[in-house]
Design a protein around this motif. Structure first.
Motif, mmCIF file in Angstrom:
data_model
loop_
_atom_site.group_PDB
_atom_site.id
_atom_site.type_symbol
_atom_site.label_atom_id
_atom_site.label_comp_id
_atom_site.label_asym_id
_atom_site.label_seq_id
_atom_site.Cartn_x
_atom_site.Cartn_y
_atom_site.Cartn_z
ATOM 1 N N LEU A 45 47.703 61.238 50.824
ATOM 2 C CA LEU A 45 48.318 60.750 50.032
ATOM 3 C C LEU A 45 48.778 61.461 48.839
ATOM 4 C CD1 LEU A 45 43.765 59.278 49.176
ATOM 5 C CD2 LEU A 45 46.412 58.003 49.950
ATOM 6 N N GLU A 46 48.263 62.945 48.833
ATOM 7 C CA GLU A 46 49.062 63.558 48.486
ATOM 8 C C GLU A 46 50.742 63.763 48.187
ATOM 9 O OE1 GLU A 46 47.648 67.793 46.062
ATOM 10 O OE2 GLU A 46 47.899 67.982 48.277
ATOM 11 N N LYS A 47 50.787 64.189 49.633
ATOM 12 C CA LYS A 47 52.150 63.911 49.878
ATOM 13 C C LYS A 47 53.101 62.206 49.944
ATOM 14 C CE LYS A 47 51.290 65.574 54.085
ATOM 15 N NZ LYS A 47 51.621 66.071 56.408
ATOM 16 N N THR A 48 51.934 61.765 50.341
ATOM 17 C CA THR A 48 53.036 60.165 49.975
ATOM 18 C C THR A 48 53.765 60.277 48.718
ATOM 19 O OG1 THR A 48 51.618 59.453 51.923
ATOM 20 C CG2 THR A 48 52.952 58.070 50.533
ATOM 21 N N GLY A 49 52.243 60.079 47.475
ATOM 22 C CA GLY A 49 52.873 60.094 46.509
ATOM 23 C C GLY A 49 53.764 60.599 45.471
ATOM 24 N N LYS A 50 53.548 62.342 46.193
ATOM 25 C CA LYS A 50 54.589 62.810 45.858
ATOM 26 C C LYS A 50 56.467 61.990 46.500
ATOM 27 C CE LYS A 50 52.594 67.263 45.586
ATOM 28 N NZ LYS A 50 52.406 68.479 45.649
ATOM 29 N N TRP A 51 56.123 61.730 47.571
ATOM 30 C CA TRP A 51 57.288 61.397 48.418
ATOM 31 C C TRP A 51 57.795 59.898 47.707
ATOM 32 C CZ3 TRP A 51 58.125 56.967 51.179
ATOM 33 C CH2 TRP A 51 59.398 56.435 51.244
ATOM 34 N N VAL A 52 56.760 59.018 47.225
ATOM 35 C CA VAL A 52 57.319 57.681 46.548
ATOM 36 C C VAL A 52 57.911 58.104 45.204
ATOM 37 C CG1 VAL A 52 56.434 55.352 44.869
ATOM 38 C CG2 VAL A 52 54.995 56.128 47.772
ATOM 39 N N LYS A 53 57.992 59.361 44.537
ATOM 40 C CA LYS A 53 58.692 58.902 43.017
ATOM 41 C C LYS A 53 59.795 60.131 44.025
ATOM 42 C CE LYS A 53 56.567 57.754 39.921
ATOM 43 N NZ LYS A 53 56.670 57.171 39.565
ATOM 44 N N GLN A 54 60.055 61.039 44.258
ATOM 45 C CA GLN A 54 61.359 61.469 45.193
ATOM 46 C C GLN A 54 62.221 60.212 45.569
ATOM 47 O OE1 GLN A 54 59.639 64.352 47.193
ATOM 48 N NE2 GLN A 54 59.339 65.882 45.603
ATOM 49 N N ASN A 55 61.851 59.237 46.159
ATOM 50 C CA ASN A 55 61.834 58.232 47.219
ATOM 51 C C ASN A 55 62.100 56.770 46.539
ATOM 52 O OD1 ASN A 55 63.504 60.567 49.113
ATOM 53 N ND2 ASN A 55 60.944 61.063 49.144
ATOM 54 N N PRO A 56 62.138 56.496 45.837
ATOM 55 C CA PRO A 56 61.852 55.300 45.372
ATOM 56 C C PRO A 56 62.506 54.250 45.962
ATOM 57 C CG PRO A 56 63.062 56.242 43.902
ATOM 58 C CD PRO A 56 63.348 56.756 44.245
ATOM 59 N N LYS A 57 63.737 53.727 46.351
ATOM 60 C CA LYS A 57 64.527 53.408 46.936
ATOM 61 C C LYS A 57 63.596 52.688 48.610
ATOM 62 C CE LYS A 57 68.349 52.876 43.993
ATOM 63 N NZ LYS A 57 68.030 51.481 43.314
ATOM 64 N N GLU A 58 63.749 53.949 49.268
ATOM 65 C CA GLU A 58 63.095 54.361 50.644
ATOM 66 C C GLU A 58 61.995 53.297 50.657
ATOM 67 O OE1 GLU A 58 65.044 56.311 49.096
ATOM 68 O OE2 GLU A 58 66.262 57.737 50.345
ATOM 69 N N ALA A 59 61.621 53.692 49.662
ATOM 70 C CA ALA A 59 59.778 52.725 49.470
ATOM 71 C C ALA A 59 59.869 52.007 48.783
ATOM 72 C CB ALA A 59 58.418 54.425 48.305
ATOM 73 N N ALA A 60 60.637 51.528 48.021
ATOM 74 C CA ALA A 60 60.420 49.974 47.571
ATOM 75 C C ALA A 60 60.870 49.531 49.033
ATOM 76 C CB ALA A 60 61.260 49.895 46.649
ATOM 77 N N ALA A 61 62.129 50.126 49.740
ATOM 78 C CA ALA A 61 62.569 48.883 51.398
ATOM 79 C C ALA A 61 61.785 48.969 52.606
ATOM 80 C CB ALA A 61 63.682 49.703 51.408
ATOM 81 N N LEU A 62 60.206 50.257 52.569
ATOM 82 C CA LEU A 62 59.194 49.733 53.653
ATOM 83 C C LEU A 62 58.387 48.742 52.486
ATOM 84 C CD1 LEU A 62 59.068 53.990 54.378
ATOM 85 C CD2 LEU A 62 59.346 51.389 55.989
ATOM 86 N N LEU A 63 57.890 48.677 51.354
ATOM 87 C CA LEU A 63 56.697 48.189 50.811
ATOM 88 C C LEU A 63 57.183 46.535 51.152
ATOM 89 C CD1 LEU A 63 55.731 50.402 48.611
ATOM 90 C CD2 LEU A 63 55.050 49.661 50.146
ATOM 91 N N SER A 64 59.026 46.273 51.354
ATOM 92 C CA SER A 64 59.194 44.478 50.858
ATOM 93 C C SER A 64 58.510 43.843 51.872
ATOM 94 C CB SER A 64 60.719 44.884 50.711
ATOM 95 O OG SER A 64 61.187 43.467 50.516
ATOM 96 N N PRO A 65 58.673 44.453 52.668
ATOM 97 C CA PRO A 65 58.217 43.261 54.364
ATOM 98 C C PRO A 65 56.975 42.984 54.492
ATOM 99 C CG PRO A 65 59.168 44.594 55.146
ATOM 100 C CD PRO A 65 59.452 45.630 53.775
ATOM 101 N N VAL A 66 56.337 44.047 54.246
ATOM 102 C CA VAL A 66 54.630 44.298 53.609
ATOM 103 C C VAL A 66 53.704 43.183 52.858
ATOM 104 C CG1 VAL A 66 52.723 45.688 53.908
ATOM 105 C CG2 VAL A 66 54.835 46.558 54.848
ATOM 106 N N TRP A 67 54.382 43.447 51.664
ATOM 107 C CA TRP A 67 54.046 42.994 50.284
ATOM 108 C C TRP A 67 54.845 41.494 49.143
ATOM 109 C CZ3 TRP A 67 54.007 47.559 45.883
ATOM 110 C CH2 TRP A 67 52.940 47.554 45.919
ATOM 111 N N GLY A 68 55.854 40.910 50.962
ATOM 112 C CA GLY A 68 56.365 39.942 50.883
ATOM 113 C C GLY A 68 57.078 39.554 48.875
ATOM 114 N N LEU A 69 57.756 40.847 48.215
ATOM 115 C CA LEU A 69 58.107 40.952 46.593
ATOM 116 C C LEU A 69 59.554 42.162 47.261
ATOM 117 C CD1 LEU A 69 55.603 42.946 45.586
ATOM 118 C CD2 LEU A 69 56.392 40.160 44.646
ATOM 119 N N ASP A 70 61.068 41.626 46.914
ATOM 120 C CA ASP A 70 61.515 42.136 46.653
ATOM 121 C C ASP A 70 62.011 43.755 46.434
ATOM 122 O OD1 ASP A 70 63.284 42.188 43.823
ATOM 123 O OD2 ASP A 70 62.084 40.278 44.479
ATOM 124 N N ALA A 71 62.876 43.809 46.830
ATOM 125 C CA ALA A 71 62.757 45.952 47.068
ATOM 126 C C ALA A 71 62.926 46.304 45.343
ATOM 127 C CB ALA A 71 63.922 46.585 47.212
#
Length: 324
Positions: free
Chosen positions: A242-268
């Motif tokens: 969790l600690e590592k992933t939290g840092k990664w999300v803030k450092q890679n916002p576009k990549e994180a949004a792209a990964l979550l988009s199909p999971v959440w059914g929301l646009d990036a």
């Protein structure tokens, strides 16, 4: 003079050592375990770990597998934890453990996300005549029971000189809240990200108030104390990822949004907007950091929304740095 609060504080601090240092299984291979993990749509870090299969890989050497269980909001998630239908809960808003404690749940706080006050808000439609929180008097407001938005509403009303009794509450899941809001069945809607960002980008809305200066909105990861005592090794792995992933999300916002988009059914773009408001800074839970938990508990009790008064320190705290 020894007070109940002092005793509770000592007990909570003592629990850190008991869970972190003395709760691991005896030396040798751990027994096979299926770890039942509950989460909700706003459980961003867990969602990323799930889609990447990270936890499964990291837990395999501990002879542990995962089963995933999705919930609509935090309260039913912790109810399942209390009923021993789950072992670990992904992040829930700071209000939710208060209700679980009042129900007698034996909880261990595993981790905390640092405050994200702007990640929840009270919305009205763009053409609404309501201009301030004070205008909510006598109005119907939708929100999920025991969610962080529930406390935000109570705190915002108090700041405006009102009480919870001054509104007509409608307890709604996020999906039902969005539908009721859009068809005009409720006058205002208190909700959190990513549902908040989705409404802002997809509908014509205004923010009456967010949590800034009102409610910190800290999110907690929890486990049943029984599981924490039996498998502290699993919790250490979960915490580290969790600690590592939290840092990664803030450092890679576009990549994180792209990964979550199909999971959440929301646009990036919507997801990126939502993630920008969350801290995702994962840290250990310390007894002295639970002061706002007590304020939340007292506020709900004062409004007769909790069945009994609770002490926020009457919980166990997991310390990820301690090894057996």
């Amino acid at each position: 003079m020894t007070t109940h609060a002092n005793i509770s504080r000592r007990a909570a601090i003592a629990a850190i050592g008991a869970i972190g240092a003395g709760a691991v299984l005896a030396q040798g291979a751990a027994r096979p375990t299926t770890v039942r993990l509950g989460y909700q749509k706003s459980s961003t870090l867990i969602a990323l770990l799930k889609v990447q299969g990270t936890l499964e890989k990291q837990l395999a050497p501990l002879n542990a597998t995962l089963s995933w269980h999705e919930f609509t909001s935090g309260l039913p998630l912790l109810e399942a934890l209390n009923l021993d239908n789950l072992d670990i809960s992904a992040d829930v808003a700071d209000t939710v453990p208060v209700f679980a404690q009042a129900a007698g749940a034996d909880l261990t706080f595993v981790a905390q996300e640092a405050p994200s006050p702007a990640a929840q808000a009270i919305l009205v439609r763009e053409d609404s005549p309501l201009k301030s929180v004070a205008d909510l008097k006598g109005k119907k407001v939708g929100f999920a029971k025991a969610a962080g938005a529930h406390y935000l509403l109570i705190a915002a009303l108090e700041k405006a000189g009102l009480s919870f009794k001054d509104i007509d509450p409608a307890y709604l899941t996020p999906a039902d809240g969005r539908a009721a809001f859009e068809r005009g069945a409720i006058d205002a809607w208190a909700v959190w990200d990513p549902f908040l960002a989705a409404a802002q980008r997809q509908a014509k809305v205004r923010v009456l108030a967010d949590g800034t200066g009102i409610a910190s909105y800290q999110r907690y990861y929890l486990a049943s104390t029984k599981f924490a005592k039996a498998r502290a090794d699993v919790l250490r792995v979960v915490y580290a990822e969790l600690e590592k992933t939290g840092k990664w999300v803030k450092q890679n916002p576009k990549e994180a949004a792209a990964l979550l988009s199909p999971v959440w059914g929301l646009d990036a773009a919507t997801i990126e907007q939502a993630n920008a408001r969350r801290s995702y800074a994962v840290r250990p839970v310390l007894a002295e950091a639970l002061t706002e938990q007590q304020r939340i508990a007292d506020a709900f009790f004062a409004e007769k929304l909790l069945p009994r008064k609770i002490n926020a320190l009457d919980v166990a705290l997991f310390q990820p740095g301690l090894k057996s």
